[in-house]
Write an enzyme that holds these catalytic residues in place. Sequence first.
Site, PDB file in Angstrom:
ATOM      1  N   GLU A 106       2.844  -0.464   6.405  1.00  0.00           N
ATOM      2  CA  GLU A 106       3.571  -1.613   5.841  1.00  0.00           C
ATOM      3  C   GLU A 106       4.566  -2.174   6.856  1.00  0.00           C
ATOM      4  O   GLU A 106       4.758  -3.384   6.955  1.00  0.00           O
ATOM      5  CB  GLU A 106       4.273  -1.201   4.542  1.00  0.00           C
ATOM      6  CG  GLU A 106       3.259  -0.927   3.430  1.00  0.00           C
ATOM      7  CD  GLU A 106       3.904  -0.490   2.138  1.00  0.00           C
ATOM      8  OE1 GLU A 106       4.559   0.572   2.144  1.00  0.00           O
ATOM      9  OE2 GLU A 106       3.772  -1.209   1.131  1.00  0.00           O
ATOM     10  N   GLU A 126      -0.974   5.821  -0.751  1.00  0.00           N
ATOM     11  CA  GLU A 126      -0.041   6.044  -1.859  1.00  0.00           C
ATOM     12  C   GLU A 126      -0.734   6.412  -3.161  1.00  0.00           C
ATOM     13  O   GLU A 126      -0.230   7.166  -3.975  1.00  0.00           O
ATOM     14  CB  GLU A 126       0.829   4.798  -2.076  1.00  0.00           C
ATOM     15  CG  GLU A 126       1.914   4.589  -1.026  1.00  0.00           C
ATOM     16  CD  GLU A 126       1.420   3.945   0.251  1.00  0.00           C
ATOM     17  OE1 GLU A 126       0.189   3.767   0.419  1.00  0.00           O
ATOM     18  OE2 GLU A 126       2.265   3.616   1.102  1.00  0.00           O
TER      19      GLU A 126
END
Length: 696
Positions: A106, A126
Site C-alpha cells: 500500500e 490481509e
Amino acid sequence: MSGTEYQRQGAVAVITLNNPPVNGLGHAVRSGIAEGLDQAQADNNVKAIVIIGGGKNFSGGADIREFNTPKASAEPTLHQVIAGLEECSKPVIAAVAGACMGGGLELALGCHYRVAVSGAQIALPEVKLGILPGAGGTQRLPRLVGVEQALNMIVSGAIVPSEQFKGTALFDEMIDGDLSKGAVVFAGKVVAENRPLKRARDIKIDYPNAEGFFQFARNSVQAVSKNFPAPLKCVDAVAAAVAKPFDEGLRTEREFFDYLVQTPESKALRHAFFAERASAKITDVPDGTPIRGIKKVAMIGAGTMGGGISMNFLNAGVPVTILEMKQEALDKGVATIRKNYENSIKKGKLKPEQLEARMGLLTPTLRYDDLKDADLVIEAVFEEMNVKEGVFKKLDDVAKPGAILATNTSTLDVNRIAAFTQRPQDVVGTHFFSPANVMRLLEVVRGDKTGKDVLATIMKLARTIKKIAVVSGVCDGFIGNRMIEHYSRQATLLVEAGALPGQVDKALEKWGMAMGPFRMSDLAGNDIWWAISKRHAKERPDIISSGIGDRICEMGRFGQKTGSGWYRYEAGKRDAIPDPVVEDVIVKYRKDKGITPRKIGDDEIVQRCIYALVNEGARILEEGIAQRASDIDMVYLSGYGFPLFRGGPMFYADTVGLYSVTHSMKRFAAVNPADAGFWEPAPLLAKLASEGKTFN
Ligand SMILES: NC(=O)c1ccc[n+]([C@@H]2O[C@H](COP(=O)([O-])OP(=O)(O)OC[C@H]3O[C@@H](n4cnc5c(N)ncnc54)[C@H](O)[C@@H]3O)[C@@H](O)[C@H]2O)c1
C-alpha cells in the site's frame, strides 16, 4: 531517525526502511518516512525521492510486534504517511525487492512511481487475517493492475512475483542488477524528462458491466468462504473502487476494515496467526540455544507412520535410512512411499524426476549397523513397551554420541522409554499425526531429562519439514489425544441418552469440525479407541463411559478398515452410510440399561463435546503439560480439524465467556448425575471464570 535512514545521492534523497527482518511498518518506520519526506521537500537540492527497503525486503507490512499496542495506531498512521507521499511536490519512487506485502504494498501504491527487481513478492494478504487492506490497497491496486487481477489478489491474499505485472501500471520499470543504483538512475530520468507526479488515485477505472462481474464474483467467493466474512467484503471494496470516486471508496474500505477487525472470525484468525508463532517458542529454551546438526535421519519401522514420517525428510532433501526387521515389511514400506509419490505425480503435484531424486535419498536396511551415522533416529514400531525397549536398547548401542533418539509413541511414557538408554538427555517424543506426510501437527514430547539443545533442534527441524510443532509434557495421550478422549466419550454418552451417531457428527460438522467424532473414529480405527478405553476404565473407574462403543467393537466393527463401524462402508469407498444394525445395537443397549431416550438438540451436542475438550484443556494447562492455552488451540487447529474461524477450543471458550462455559457444565452435571464428576470445572477454569478472565 530510527526505523529509517536518510541519505542524499546527488539530487536524489534515498529513504531506506530499516526494521529487520521484513521492514515492518512500525511507528518508528512510519515516522521516519514522514520526516524523510519533510526533509527532502525542504531541501532545494533534492529533486526526487527514492524509498527502498534495507536488506532483502521492501516491506512485509504492519509490524506484528506492535499489534495490540498503542504504537500500532499512533500517528503518523500509514494512511497519513501515504497521503504525504501522494501530496509530495517532488516525485517519490518506490524501489521494490523481496517482500512487498500488505501495508508495504500500500505504501508503494501511494508513490508516484515504482520500480522493481524480478522475483519480488507482491501481495495483499490481509484477508488471511480476516480483514482487508485498510490503507487504500483495495482502491489503488485495481487502478494500477486492473479490476480482475486486483480482485484475485485481494480475495486470495496470494503472492504474485513482480515480473508477472508486465504490461500493467504497477511497475514503471524492471531493474536488472543493483536496485538501489537503478532506482536512483530512474529517479534522475523522471527529473530530467520532467515527468508528471502520477497518482494512482487519479486513474479512472473503466470497467464495462461491472455489476454483472461483481455479482458473479460474490457468488463464487461466497461458495468457497462461507464461514469467513472478509473475502466477500474484499469484493465489495473493489466494487466500490469501480463505482465510487476515490475518496468515497477509501471511506468504504475503512468502514469495512473497522467492521471486519471486530468479527469473531478475524479475531480467531489473528489468534491462530500469533498462536503459531508462539508455539515455536519454549519458555525456558532461549533463542540462541545451540542446535545439533541434522544431516542424516534414520527411521525404525516402515509401517503407516514410518513411511509417512520418512517422506517429510525426503521432501526436504534430507537422506533417510529406513530399518525393518524383515525384508518383506521393508519392501512393502518402500513400495508404499513410492506409490504415494506416484499418486502425487498423477495429481500434477510432483515431477517424475523429483520422485527419483527423493527415492534416491532413501536407503532401506535390515541392519542396525547402518544407522550409526544418523544424527536423528525416529522410532515408529508397534505401540508396545517391550518392543520399544528392544529398539531403544539397541539404539543406545549403535547410535553415535550426540544422535537424537526420538519416539513416535502416541500413548507410552517417554520417560520410561528414555530410561532404556544411558542417554535420556538425547531422547524426545516426536508425535506425528497420520497421514504423517500430510498432517501439519507435530507434538514434541519433552521428557523429564530431554536436553534443551535437543528440543531446540527438533523445533528448528519441524520448520524445515513444514510442521507446526507444539511442545507437550509427558502424560497419557499428550495434549491432543488426552483431550479427544473426553470429547469422544461425551459423543457416545449423547448417543446413549438419545442421539444417533449421524446426528452427533452432523451437528459438530455443521458447527465447523472437519469430521464428527464417529466418522473420525471409524477412520482412525475403533479398535485403537477400544484398547485405550479399556485401559482407562481400569485406571479411572470414577469416569463413566457408555458401553455402546464396546458392543460395536465386540462385533468386529473397527471402522473403515473392516467395512463397518459406527457406519457401514461400501467396498473401496469412504462414504459413511448410516447402518440400521448400529441403530439396533443402540436401542438394545438403552433397553438393557433402562435408559429412556430423550430428544437432544444440536446445541447440547456441540456444547457437551467442545466443553469436554475445554475442561481437559484447562487441566492440561494447569499441570504444565501445555505451555500456554494457544498451544492447545494450535494442536486442535492443525491436527484435529477444529474450525479455524473459531480459533481453537480454548479461544472459543474465551469467546463464549468462561462463566457461560462453567454455567453450561453445571447444567450437564444436573442432567446426568453419574457424570457430574466429569463436569466439575477444572480448578483453573473455575478460577478464571470466577475472576471474569480468559485462557488466552
Ligand atoms: N497410525 C497412527 O495413526 C499413529 C499416529 C501417531 C502415532 N502412532 C504411533 O506410531 C507407531 C507406529 O504406528 P504405525 O501405525 O505406523 O504402526 P504399523 O503397524 O503400521 O507399523 C509398525 C512397523 O514397525 C515394524 N516393526 C515392529 N517392530 C519392529 C522392530 N523391533 N524393529 C523394526 N521394525 C519394527 C513393523 O514391521 C511395522 O512395519 C506406534 O507407536 C503408534 O502408536 C501411530
